[in-house]
Write a protein that holds these residues in place. Sequence first.
Motif, mmCIF file in Angstrom:
data_model
loop_
_atom_site.group_PDB
_atom_site.id
_atom_site.type_symbol
_atom_site.label_atom_id
_atom_site.label_comp_id
_atom_site.label_asym_id
_atom_site.label_seq_id
_atom_site.Cartn_x
_atom_site.Cartn_y
_atom_site.Cartn_z
ATOM 1 N N GLY A 44 -6.157 -6.703 3.653
ATOM 2 C CA GLY A 44 -5.734 -7.931 3.012
ATOM 3 C C GLY A 44 -4.453 -7.937 2.826
ATOM 4 N N TYR A 45 -4.047 -9.199 2.145
ATOM 5 C CA TYR A 45 -2.619 -9.247 1.696
ATOM 6 C C TYR A 45 -2.446 -9.651 0.157
ATOM 7 C CZ TYR A 45 -2.889 -14.583 2.305
ATOM 8 O OH TYR A 45 -3.221 -15.635 2.061
ATOM 9 N N TYR A 56 0.903 -6.420 2.786
ATOM 10 C CA TYR A 56 -0.243 -6.293 3.764
ATOM 11 C C TYR A 56 -0.785 -4.868 3.274
ATOM 12 C CZ TYR A 56 1.382 -10.541 6.101
ATOM 13 O OH TYR A 56 1.654 -11.635 6.509
ATOM 14 N N ALA A 57 -2.102 -4.766 3.069
ATOM 15 C CA ALA A 57 -2.573 -3.510 2.702
ATOM 16 C C ALA A 57 -3.402 -2.964 4.065
ATOM 17 C CB ALA A 57 -3.460 -3.578 1.606
ATOM 18 N N PHE A 58 -3.254 -1.699 4.065
ATOM 19 C CA PHE A 58 -4.139 -0.776 5.126
ATOM 20 C C PHE A 58 -4.827 0.287 4.450
ATOM 21 C CE2 PHE A 58 -0.486 -3.380 6.909
ATOM 22 C CZ PHE A 58 -1.384 -3.868 8.143
ATOM 23 N N GLU A 83 7.191 1.854 0.099
ATOM 24 C CA GLU A 83 7.257 3.387 -0.336
ATOM 25 C C GLU A 83 5.995 3.781 -1.051
ATOM 26 O OE1 GLU A 83 10.086 6.742 -2.163
ATOM 27 O OE2 GLU A 83 11.046 4.746 -1.209
ATOM 28 N N GLY A 84 5.448 5.249 -0.879
ATOM 29 C CA GLY A 84 4.120 5.406 -1.493
ATOM 30 C C GLY A 84 2.826 4.685 -1.220
ATOM 31 N N THR A 85 1.906 5.015 -2.053
ATOM 32 C CA THR A 85 0.903 4.165 -1.757
ATOM 33 C C THR A 85 0.707 3.175 -3.204
ATOM 34 O OG1 THR A 85 -0.209 6.106 -3.179
ATOM 35 C CG2 THR A 85 -0.377 5.904 -0.915
ATOM 36 N N MET A 86 -0.032 2.189 -2.889
ATOM 37 C CA MET A 86 -0.129 1.069 -4.098
ATOM 38 C C MET A 86 -1.616 1.218 -4.619
ATOM 39 S SD MET A 86 2.102 -2.054 -3.014
ATOM 40 C CE MET A 86 1.552 -2.954 -4.455
ATOM 41 N N ALA A 87 -1.863 0.968 -5.793
ATOM 42 C CA ALA A 87 -3.333 1.154 -6.311
ATOM 43 C C ALA A 87 -3.676 -0.348 -6.381
ATOM 44 C CB ALA A 87 -3.461 1.780 -7.639
ATOM 45 N N GLU A 92 -8.018 -8.600 -6.045
ATOM 46 C CA GLU A 92 -6.530 -9.153 -5.947
ATOM 47 C C GLU A 92 -6.093 -9.358 -4.593
ATOM 48 O OE1 GLU A 92 -4.156 -6.125 -7.535
ATOM 49 O OE2 GLU A 92 -4.914 -6.426 -9.696
ATOM 50 N N LEU A 93 -6.610 -8.996 -3.546
ATOM 51 C CA LEU A 93 -6.357 -9.127 -2.321
ATOM 52 C C LEU A 93 -6.954 -10.394 -1.693
ATOM 53 C CD1 LEU A 93 -7.079 -5.674 -0.655
ATOM 54 C CD2 LEU A 93 -4.952 -6.875 -1.075
ATOM 55 N N GLN A 94 -6.126 -11.315 -0.888
ATOM 56 C CA GLN A 94 -6.449 -12.267 -0.174
ATOM 57 C C GLN A 94 -7.184 -11.842 1.133
ATOM 58 O OE1 GLN A 94 -6.464 -15.312 -1.395
ATOM 59 N NE2 GLN A 94 -5.826 -14.514 -3.271
ATOM 60 N N ARG A 95 -8.225 -12.376 1.647
ATOM 61 C CA ARG A 95 -8.806 -12.046 2.953
ATOM 62 C C ARG A 95 -9.218 -12.819 3.768
ATOM 63 N NH1 ARG A 95 -12.201 -6.712 1.392
ATOM 64 N NH2 ARG A 95 -10.759 -5.428 0.182
#
Length: 112
Positions: A44-45, A56-58, A83-87, A92-95
Motif C-alpha cells: 500500500g501507500y 509505497y510500502a513493500f 533508507e532503512g525500513t519503516m515501521a 495507516e496504509l491506503q490500499r
Amino acid sequence: MRYEYKDAKTKFRKCAAISIEELDDRMKCRELNTELSMIGGYVGYLDIADYGVRIYAFTNADDATRLIREARKIGFSSAGEVEGTMAIKNTELQRPHLKYMPRNIFLRELYK
C-alpha cells in the motif's frame, strides 16, 4: 519483571518514495499504478504531506528497487529509496488496489 507491549499489526516494510507533485500527471500515474499491480510484494501507500512525498510500502527490498527502476523509466525523476525500513501499521496504509477484490482475497491481503 515488566511486560513490554508490542503492537501486533506494526510491520517493518521496505519503502520507495515519489514526489506528490510529480504524481499530478495522470498518464504517468496510470502507468505507475499498472506497474504496482504487477509487483507481488506491494502492500500500500502512505502520503506524508509535510515532506511532499508518497511512500509505497513493500514486503521486501527487491520489489521496492523494482518500483524505483520502473518509475524512472516512466519519467518520475524524484523516485528513490527510503533508507532503512519503516515501521508502518496496516491501518495507516491506503490500499486502493484491493477495492474490487473478493472478500477472502481482500482479507488475506489486508493482513499481509
